[in-house]
Design an enzyme around this catalytic site. Structure first.
Site, PDB file in Angstrom:
ATOM      1  N   SER A 398    -110.307  -4.665  45.297  1.00 15.47           N
ATOM      2  CA  SER A 398    -109.105  -5.376  44.855  1.00 15.47           C
ATOM      3  C   SER A 398    -108.732  -6.505  45.804  1.00 15.47           C
ATOM      4  O   SER A 398    -107.949  -7.375  45.435  1.00 15.47           O
ATOM      5  CB  SER A 398    -107.917  -4.436  44.670  1.00 15.47           C
ATOM      6  OG  SER A 398    -108.109  -3.211  45.292  1.00 15.47           O
ATOM      7  N   HIS A 419    -112.819  -5.652  38.458  1.00  8.66           N
ATOM      8  CA  HIS A 419    -111.575  -5.111  38.980  1.00  8.66           C
ATOM      9  C   HIS A 419    -110.853  -4.352  37.879  1.00  8.66           C
ATOM     10  O   HIS A 419    -110.213  -4.948  37.010  1.00  8.66           O
ATOM     11  CB  HIS A 419    -110.715  -6.256  39.538  1.00  8.66           C
ATOM     12  CG  HIS A 419    -109.477  -5.800  40.221  1.00  8.66           C
ATOM     13  ND1 HIS A 419    -108.276  -6.467  40.131  1.00  8.66           N
ATOM     14  CD2 HIS A 419    -109.249  -4.729  41.012  1.00  8.66           C
ATOM     15  CE1 HIS A 419    -107.371  -5.810  40.843  1.00  8.66           C
ATOM     16  NE2 HIS A 419    -107.934  -4.772  41.378  1.00  8.66           N
ATOM     17  N   GLU A 431    -110.482  -7.388  35.223  1.00  9.03           N
ATOM     18  CA  GLU A 431    -110.687  -8.712  35.804  1.00  9.03           C
ATOM     19  C   GLU A 431    -112.146  -8.795  36.251  1.00  9.03           C
ATOM     20  O   GLU A 431    -112.610  -7.946  37.013  1.00  9.03           O
ATOM     21  CB  GLU A 431    -109.775  -8.915  37.019  1.00  9.03           C
ATOM     22  CG  GLU A 431    -108.474  -9.598  36.716  1.00  9.03           C
ATOM     23  CD  GLU A 431    -107.659  -9.852  37.984  1.00  9.03           C
ATOM     24  OE1 GLU A 431    -107.176 -10.973  38.153  1.00  9.03           O
ATOM     25  OE2 GLU A 431    -107.509  -8.925  38.799  1.00  9.03           O
ATOM     26  N   ASN A 469    -103.186  -9.796  41.094  1.00  7.34           N
ATOM     27  CA  ASN A 469    -102.503  -9.392  42.326  1.00  7.34           C
ATOM     28  C   ASN A 469    -102.026 -10.587  43.139  1.00  7.34           C
ATOM     29  O   ASN A 469    -101.064 -10.494  43.879  1.00  7.34           O
ATOM     30  CB  ASN A 469    -103.419  -8.504  43.178  1.00  7.34           C
ATOM     31  CG  ASN A 469    -103.457  -7.079  42.651  1.00  7.34           C
ATOM     32  OD1 ASN A 469    -102.618  -6.690  41.847  1.00  7.34           O
ATOM     33  ND2 ASN A 469    -104.435  -6.312  43.081  1.00  7.34           N
TER      34      ASN A 469
HETATM   35  P1  NAD Z   1    -110.239   6.598  46.967  1.00  8.06           P
HETATM   36  O1  NAD Z   1    -109.990   6.705  48.404  1.00  8.06           O
HETATM   37  O2  NAD Z   1    -109.441   7.425  46.013  1.00  8.06           O
HETATM   38  O3  NAD Z   1    -111.767   6.916  46.661  1.00  8.06           O
HETATM   39  C1  NAD Z   1    -112.834   6.417  47.386  1.00  8.06           C
HETATM   40  C2  NAD Z   1    -113.982   7.396  47.284  1.00  8.06           C
HETATM   41  O4  NAD Z   1    -115.153   6.781  47.777  1.00  8.06           O
HETATM   42  C3  NAD Z   1    -113.777   8.669  48.098  1.00  8.06           C
HETATM   43  O5  NAD Z   1    -113.956   9.794  47.255  1.00  8.06           O
HETATM   44  C4  NAD Z   1    -114.878   8.610  49.142  1.00  8.06           C
HETATM   45  O6  NAD Z   1    -115.408   9.901  49.478  1.00  8.06           O
HETATM   46  C5  NAD Z   1    -115.908   7.759  48.474  1.00  8.06           C
HETATM   47  N1  NAD Z   1    -116.808   7.057  49.379  1.00  8.06           N
HETATM   48  C6  NAD Z   1    -116.509   6.430  50.532  1.00  8.06           C
HETATM   49  N2  NAD Z   1    -117.616   5.879  51.066  1.00  8.06           N
HETATM   50  C7  NAD Z   1    -118.622   6.132  50.213  1.00  8.06           C
HETATM   51  C8  NAD Z   1    -120.000   5.806  50.191  1.00  8.06           C
HETATM   52  N3  NAD Z   1    -120.551   5.096  51.158  1.00  8.06           N
HETATM   53  N4  NAD Z   1    -120.756   6.233  49.170  1.00  8.06           N
HETATM   54  C9  NAD Z   1    -120.210   6.963  48.166  1.00  8.06           C
HETATM   55  N5  NAD Z   1    -118.907   7.310  48.140  1.00  8.06           N
HETATM   56  C10 NAD Z   1    -118.119   6.891  49.143  1.00  8.06           C
HETATM   57  O7  NAD Z   1    -110.086   5.059  46.609  1.00  8.06           O
HETATM   58  P2  NAD Z   1    -109.727   4.373  45.206  1.00  8.06           P
HETATM   59  O8  NAD Z   1    -108.259   4.252  45.086  1.00  8.06           O
HETATM   60  O9  NAD Z   1    -110.493   5.042  44.126  1.00  8.06           O
HETATM   61  O10 NAD Z   1    -110.281   2.911  45.435  1.00  8.06           O
HETATM   62  C11 NAD Z   1    -111.663   2.612  45.371  1.00  8.06           C
HETATM   63  C12 NAD Z   1    -111.844   1.116  45.265  1.00  8.06           C
HETATM   64  O11 NAD Z   1    -111.165   0.645  44.114  1.00  8.06           O
HETATM   65  C13 NAD Z   1    -111.274   0.321  46.426  1.00  8.06           C
HETATM   66  O12 NAD Z   1    -112.117  -0.785  46.637  1.00  8.06           O
HETATM   67  C14 NAD Z   1    -109.924  -0.124  45.915  1.00  8.06           C
HETATM   68  O13 NAD Z   1    -109.472  -1.285  46.547  1.00  8.06           O
HETATM   69  C15 NAD Z   1    -110.268  -0.393  44.470  1.00  8.06           C
HETATM   70  N6  NAD Z   1    -109.137  -0.370  43.552  1.00  8.06           N
HETATM   71  C16 NAD Z   1    -108.188   0.595  43.631  1.00  8.06           C
HETATM   72  C17 NAD Z   1    -107.144   0.603  42.731  1.00  8.06           C
HETATM   73  C18 NAD Z   1    -106.097   1.694  42.781  1.00  8.06           C
HETATM   74  O14 NAD Z   1    -105.073   1.550  42.088  1.00  8.06           O
HETATM   75  N7  NAD Z   1    -106.291   2.769  43.498  1.00  8.06           N
HETATM   76  C19 NAD Z   1    -107.061  -0.387  41.739  1.00  8.06           C
HETATM   77  C20 NAD Z   1    -108.071  -1.346  41.659  1.00  8.06           C
HETATM   78  C21 NAD Z   1    -109.102  -1.322  42.567  1.00  8.06           C
END
Ligand code: NAD
Length: 693
Positions: A398, A419, A431, A469
């Site tokens: 993001s 995204h 996105e 955003n």
């Molecule tokens: P999260 O912390 O809930 O989940 C991340 C997961 O990735 C964890 O389960 C972790 O164990 C795993 N992980 C970490 N390193 C890893 C690797 N090398 N290989 C495999 N798995 C791995 O995070 P999230 O909220 O799901 O966010 C994930 C991505 O999505 C981020 O880039 C975030 O910016 C983006 N994002 C989040 C949102 C939101 O609302 N939460 C919205 C849009 C985008």
């Protein structure tokens, strides 16, 4: 038209969806006249070519004055006047004007897989060719209202259950319709318009209670309910006349024009770049990261029929993801929104793994690991080794630079940002972030995947925050400044809700979790102190563990198990302390000022985004904010709304705010230029130097 057993078959033929416009209706009227004049024809069947009955009125005719003739209404009048009985054979789409045409026939025989709907409400309209009068006479007020007010399609069995179709033909509905028509030959008509009015079973009152008020985008809903109420109490002809008046009123309304503009903006956004070829659908995918986003994205893939493997390096994270996905589907199934069989099929499409090797051989990889550049780059280095050539490699980042992620691979042309919005299996917006080296083919594939996933894809340039955003940021900041200057979270949230958002920025922050932004700001502020005015209110709430709903308090407090935001005196003390520290004498702030200060900064940031080529079209910005941020659809999106306010008025107010608050209120050059020229965003097109690659 070749009569079979004294039955003439009339075909709506206007590919691709058999839209009803002069081109398809003129020949139908001619065949109808010929069939009526032919003594060898005793009954008629009306069908559609190519497996579709009709997708409805030709939208290009909407808003044209006078409307193009002959219209669906002319066809319906002719069917109504027919002396010979007519059976409709329904397949594929039976939508809007198409459905109204079918209802003007005596009987309807349908294929089980039809998609039967009144989608007019989604364009701020109502069925205006008798649909609000005939549907209740066939299906009763309650079922008719459900169909008309939701705009959602139902299948053959459901349509049969409510009486809108008379029979479901398992094999060929056309053959079944002809066979049925043959039995009617020479008999009397069975006109729905002559059916008795159905009783009022309380459905009208119930619908009124649920519908949006006119001022909150519910104009079409309210008028549609009025029409169905008429169907219960007025003779058919009188109800029909009132329906027509209300349809014309809606067609001229801002709400309908805004929704229609949004519809066309959505179609425009989905168009692939010029010169790209139509990509094949994705069959297999791997999602990396089993957290909040990864689980949602995996479900979105499974829902779309894609076989997907969800990878997380931590076995316990995999098990957690498996549990969350199973729980989500089970909840949907319990609510009756998903059959057991469909739930089982979706669950069976999702496999789990703890190694990136699962990315070997798939069509698509979507990365959703922690938001940390080194972690993401590591994943993409491995993917470059493991994935077969041609796999689309997407990151769900993001805030990070998509180019820096693509740069660690030998195939940056295949890398793109995708995204998703949370919850990813629900939110419609996707996105698509175009990296400097993403190929046109890659963008076309990403857009096609968005469609395959049932999402609205919008291409954005690669910058901090992309489109959505980046606009959210100044809006959120200004909302916090308003608190320091004298507003309360409740007041700001109420103003934004009254404007038509489902939630104000503070309730939204509490829902999404205040800690996410706090962590990002802490990391950024550690590198460089924030520029200009900075409100510490959110940071201070997080410092005492108030992360929003998940901790029971944030900008509001929440009773255990409740999501209802309650004002909290503790928050008032934090606000007052910050106001004093920043040197503000808190004052009463009018609702009007709150709205302008929140919304005009959205518009201003969008003007910069357009000028920089981050968004290709004003409509793209509108689509992003309606589908990703719940900007009220009846206002068409931030830029369509800005046009309706008048850009001159917006700039004049901004200059006034600039005098008081300084440079963050300086109007963007594009906004100023358009205002000075008396122009609108709608009529703006990018000059060559900002045009997209
Ligand atoms: P999260 O912390 O809930 O989940 C991340 C997961 O990735 C964890 O389960 C972790 O164990 C795993 N992980 C970490 N390193 C890893 C690797 N090398 N290989 C495999 N798995 C791995 O995070 P999230 O909220 O799901 O966010 C994930 C991505 O999505 C981020 O880039 C975030 O910016 C983006 N994002 C989040 C949102 C939101 O609302 N939460 C919205 C849009 C985008």
């Amino acid at each position: 038209m070749t009569p079979r057993d004294g039955v003439a078959i009339l075909t709506i033929d206007n590919p691709p969806v058999n839209a009803l416009g002069p081109r398809s209706i003129e020949p139908l009227l001619a065949s109808l006249a010929a069939a009526l004049a032919d003594p060898g024809v005793h009954a008629l069947v009306l069908t559609g070519a190519g497996g579709n009955f009709s997708g409805g009125a030709d939208m290009r005719g909407f808003g044209q004055a006078p409307p193009p003739r002959p219209s669906a209404r002319d066809l319906i009048d002719a069917l109504e006047a027919s002396s010979k009985p007519i059976v409709a054979a329904l397949e594929g789409n039976v939508m809007g004007g198409g459905l109204e045409v079918a209802l003007a026939c005596d009987y309807r025989v349908a294929a089980p897989g039809i998609r039967l709907a009144f989608p007019e409400i989604k364009r701020g309209l109502l069925p205006g060719a008798g649909g609000t009068q005939r549907a209740p006479r066939l299906a009763g007020a309650k079922a008719a209202l459900e169909l008309i007010l939701s705009g959602d399609p139902i299948g053959g069995a459901a349509a049969r259950a409510i009486g809108l179709v008379d029979a479901v033909a398992e094999s060929n509905p056309l053959d079944a319709a002809v066979a049925h028509a043959a039995t009617l030959a020479g008999g009397p008509r069975r006109r729905v318009s002559e059916f008795a009015a159905p009783p009022d079973d309380g459905a009208i009152d119930a619908a009124r209670k649920r519908a949006q008020p006119e001022a909150r985008g519910g104009l079409a809903e309210q008028r549609a309910i009025d029409c169905v109420a008429d169907a219960l109490s007025l003779p058919f002809a009188a109800g029909l006349a009132r329906e027509r008046e209300r349809f014309v009123e809606l067609l001229g309304s801002e709400q309908s024009k805004a929704r229609l503009a949004l519809f066309f903006a959505e179609r425009e956004a989905a168009k692939p770049p010029a010169g790209s070829t139509l990509p094949a659908p994705v069959r297999t995918a791997t999602v990396i990261g089993g957290g909040t986003m990864g689980t949602g994205i995996a479900m979105a893939c499974a829902n779309a029929g894609i076989a997907v493997t969800l990878v997380d390096l931590q076995p316990d994270a995999v098990e957690r993801a498996r549990g969350i996905i199973a729980g989500n589907y089970a909840a949907t199934q319990r609510k009756g929104k998903l059959s057991q069989a469909e739930m089982d099929a979706r669950l069976a499409r999702i496999a789990y793994a703890t190694s990136l090797d699962a990315a070997a051989g798939v069509d698509l990889v979507i990365e959703a690991v922690f938001e940390e550049m080194p972690v993401k780059q590591d994943v993409f280095r491995s993917l470059d080794r493991i994935a077969r050539p041609g796999t689309l490699l997407a990151t769900n980042t993001s805030t990070l630079d998509v180019d820096a992620i693509a740069a660690v691979t030998q195939r940056p042309q295949d890398v793109v940002g995708m995204h998703f919005f949370s919850p990813a299996n629900v939110m419609k917006l996707l996105e698509i972030v175009r990296g400097a080296r993403s190929s046109a083919e890659t963008i076309a594939r990403a857009l096609a995947i968005a469609k395959q996933l049932g999402k609205v894809g919008v291409v954005a340039g690669n910058c901090d925050g992309f489109i959505g955003n980046r606009m959210l940021h100044p809006y959120g900041r200004e909302a916090a400044f308003l608190l320091e200057e004298g507003a309360s979270p409740e007041q700001v949230d109420r103003v934004i809700r009254d404007f038509g958002f489902p939630m104000g920025p503070f309730a939204m922050g509490d829902l999404a979790g205040l800690d996410v932004g706090w962590r990002i700001r802490r990391a950024r502020n550690a590198q460089a102190p924030p520029e200009g005015r900075y409100s510490k209110i959110a940071d201070e709430l997080c410092e005492v563990g108030r992360f929003g709903q998940k901790t029971g308090s944030g900008y509001y407090r929440y009773d255990p198990g409740s999501r209802v935001p309650l004002p909290d005196p503790f928050v008032d003390t934090v606000i007052e302390r910050n106001a004093r520290a920043a040197g503000f004498e808190r004052r009463p702030i009018g609702d009007d000022e709150i709205l302008k200060r929140c919304m005009y900064l959205l518009v201003n940031e969008a003007a910069k985004i357009l000028a920089e080529g981050i968004a290709a079209r004003p409509g793209d910005v509108d689509v992003v904010w309606v589908y990703g941020y719940a900007f009220p659809a009846f206002r068409g999106g931030p830029l369509r709304w800005a046009d309706s306010v008048g850009l001159k008025n917006i700039v004049a107010d901004m200059l006034e705010f600039e005098r008081v608050h300084g440079a963050r209120w300086t109007p963007a050059p594009l906004l100023r230029e358009l205002a000075a020229a008396g122009a609108t965003f709608a009529a703006w097109t990018p000059s060559k130097d900002v045009a997209h690659a």
